[in-house]
Design a protein around this motif. Structure first.
Motif, short mmCIF file in Angstrom:
data_model
loop_
_atom_site.label_atom_id
_atom_site.label_comp_id
_atom_site.label_asym_id
_atom_site.label_seq_id
_atom_site.Cartn_x
_atom_site.Cartn_y
_atom_site.Cartn_z
N VAL A 1 1.23 -14.23 -3.82
CA VAL A 1 2.07 -15.19 -4.57
C VAL A 1 2.14 -15.15 -5.92
O VAL A 1 3.09 -15.49 -6.85
CB VAL A 1 1.65 -16.82 -4.20
N ASP A 2 1.21 -14.95 -6.67
CA ASP A 2 0.94 -14.89 -8.00
C ASP A 2 1.92 -13.51 -8.56
O ASP A 2 2.69 -13.26 -9.42
CB ASP A 2 -0.38 -14.28 -8.41
N ALA A 3 1.90 -12.29 -7.69
CA ALA A 3 2.82 -11.07 -7.59
C ALA A 3 4.34 -11.64 -7.74
O ALA A 3 5.11 -11.26 -8.30
CB ALA A 3 2.46 -10.13 -6.69
N VAL A 4 4.53 -12.45 -6.81
CA VAL A 4 5.87 -13.08 -6.76
C VAL A 4 6.42 -13.78 -8.00
O VAL A 4 7.53 -13.52 -8.56
CB VAL A 4 6.09 -14.01 -5.44
N ALA A 5 5.47 -14.52 -8.23
CA ALA A 5 5.74 -15.35 -9.51
C ALA A 5 5.96 -14.55 -10.82
O ALA A 5 6.54 -14.85 -11.89
CB ALA A 5 4.81 -16.56 -9.66
N THR B 1 10.24 -23.07 -3.81
CA THR B 1 11.28 -22.82 -4.71
C THR B 1 10.56 -23.24 -6.43
O THR B 1 9.38 -23.87 -6.42
CB THR B 1 12.38 -23.44 -4.44
N GLY B 2 11.13 -22.89 -7.29
CA GLY B 2 10.90 -23.47 -8.66
C GLY B 2 9.76 -22.61 -9.12
O GLY B 2 8.72 -22.98 -9.21
N ARG B 3 10.03 -21.30 -9.40
CA ARG B 3 8.66 -20.56 -9.81
C ARG B 3 8.24 -20.86 -11.16
O ARG B 3 8.97 -21.00 -12.02
CB ARG B 3 9.49 -18.97 -9.97
N ARG B 4 6.75 -20.97 -10.93
CA ARG B 4 6.41 -21.15 -12.05
C ARG B 4 5.83 -19.77 -13.01
O ARG B 4 5.66 -18.84 -12.31
CB ARG B 4 4.63 -21.69 -11.72
N ASP B 5 5.68 -20.11 -14.27
CA ASP B 5 5.18 -18.93 -14.97
C ASP B 5 3.83 -18.51 -14.60
O ASP B 5 3.03 -19.04 -14.58
CB ASP B 5 5.29 -19.27 -16.71
N ALA B 6 3.93 -17.01 -14.52
CA ALA B 6 2.32 -16.60 -14.14
C ALA B 6 1.50 -16.38 -15.35
O ALA B 6 1.95 -16.42 -16.57
CB ALA B 6 2.72 -15.13 -13.47
N PRO B 7 0.39 -16.81 -15.05
CA PRO B 7 -0.71 -16.65 -15.96
C PRO B 7 -0.58 -15.15 -16.77
O PRO B 7 -0.25 -14.28 -16.12
CB PRO B 7 -2.18 -17.16 -15.46
#
Length: 424
Positions: free
Chosen positions: A121-125, A173-179
């Motif tokens: 999921v982090d990779a998607v974001a 939905t609503g992708r957050r910015d990845a760290p």
């Protein structure tokens, strides 16, 4: 949609009457993807075990689909199924920007491990399009509320759908910015039997046991350390049933494994036995290596050994390579992404180390171990040895004797058994 899911096979993975190459989750994901109206080159598919999602979408006319499968068996099954059905128009990728760059729809078969889900999921974001929709699915009996929480770390809206045919989809939905820093890989210093200093273990989210030492591997390492300390060889050798393993010419940089021998330029560890190298076999295989703990430890305690670490999981292979680098043995251990060591030549190994799985996906099934036993028999030279650890309740000793050769118990704990089998 009239795609025939029943035409798909699991081959070269284990096939059995109670195992099939697709489930209702695959069908639900395909239906949602077709309804979304997104072009094929904007779709990424992750965790498509045997190609059911990818090939159904391709059969529907979508082209340019990108797919990531962690297991080598899945990648080969997808290729076999695509050839059998005369389908194409997709490409395979690792879990990186080439898979997810510009993707507006990501279809995911939920993995078992929360750590693997977090990394995906982090990779998607991190790499997908800002308006990306993630649709994840799984069998209801294996889904948890914690999965929603993990997805929610990278997406603002997480909406579980109504269950259908014992499967459920989650739409995010609503992708957050990845760290700035990805959550994986992680590293930990682990006390390992046979080493005087901790081993650095590196793990990606999909690697079994993470950056820890699983109990089965610990027991196998205890058996190896005890044998080095005692200086005792195989009971089968002491009984005169087989001759000792011959040493190969370690000065020759060319060998069937493709591994170039040589000491680490900056060793971090020392062996507990000063004479350990004197009993080193020529070529050692860590079959199903996971994060590479067995291979790294063996390299540190046997500096003349030529070692191949192999696993069917891409996450495990990436972890093992990082573990070798972290411990200064990456110049002496070759790590390969392969199905049951199929790329290792016949009769090329002197010693195989094996901690076999007893699950196939979410199912308890001994077929995975049986495939690895057969692989060990193929790659071992006559007189070569297989050291195996397994849950004592599984009773593999008879199968090992039939598949490999004479088998003895080396160590037994309340839960695990270690055996040595000598290739006939």
């Amino acid at each position: 949609m009239d795609f025939s899911f029943s035409a798909l096979r699991r081959f070269p993975d284990v096939e059995a009457p109670n195992l099939q190459a697709w489930d209702a989750t695959d069908e639900l994901l395909v239906q949602r993807a077709l309804a979304a109206g997104v072009s094929g080159d904007e779709i990424a598919v992750i965790g498509d075990e045997y190609g059911a999602i990818t090939l159904a979408l391709t059969d529907a006319g979508l082209r340019g689909i990108r797919v990531h499968q962690d297991l080598a068996t899945g990648r080969r099954a997808l290729a076999h199924n695509a050839a059998a059905l005369s389908l194409g128009g997709f490409s395979s990728h690792e879990l990186d920007a080439s898979l997810l760059g510009g993707a507006r729809l990501v279809l995911l078969q939920l993995p078992k491990a929360l750590a693997e889900l977090e990394e995906i999921v982090d990779a998607v974001a991190r790499w997908a399009a800002p308006d990306v929709t993630l649709i994840a699915g799984g069998r209801v009996k294996h889904m948890t509320l914690t999965q929603n929480e993990v997805i929610g770390r990278s997406f603002e809206v997480v909406q579980p759908q109504r269950a259908e045919r014992k499967s459920r989809l989650i739409v995010a939905t609503g992708r957050r910015d990845a760290p700035a820093q990805p959550p994986f890989p992680v590293a930990a210093e682990v006390e390992v039997p046979g080493l005087s200093q901790p081993l650095t273990v590196v793990a990606h989210g999909g690697a079994f046991a993470g950056a820890r030492l699983d109990i089965g591997t610990r027991v196998l390492l205890e058996a190896l350390a005890a044998e080095r300390t005692s200086g005792l060889g195989s009971q089968l050798r002491r009984n005169g049933q087989i001759p000792p393993s011959p040493r190969r010419n370690d000065a020759d940089p060319h060998n069937s494994s493709g591994v170039v021998p040589g000491a680490s330029t900056a060793p971090r560890h020392t062996s507990t036995s000063p004479t350990a190298a004197s009993t080193t076999p020529g070529t050692v295989v860590d079959l199903g290596c996971g994060t590479g703990v067995l291979a790294a430890t063996y390299a540190l305690t046997h500096p003349d050994a030529r070692i191949i670490a192999t696993d069917r999981s891409a996450a495990a292979v990436a972890s093992a390579r990082a573990t070798m680098r972290a411990n200064g043995v990456d110049d002496r251990v070759t790590v390969t992404h392969d199905d049951a060591g199929s790329e290792i030549p016949d009769a090329a190994a002197d010693l195989v180390l094996l901690n076999p799985p007893f699950h196939l996906g979410a199912s308890v099934h001994t077929g995975a171990a049986s495939r690895l036993f057969a692989a060990a028999a193929r790659m071992l030279r006559p007189g070569g040895e297989l050291l195996t650890v397994f849950n004592s309740s599984l009773g593999y000793r008879r199968e090992l004797s039939a598949t490999i050769g004479a088998t003895e118990q080396v160590l037994r704990t309340p839960k695990f058994t270690v055996t040595r089998s000598v290739r006939r």
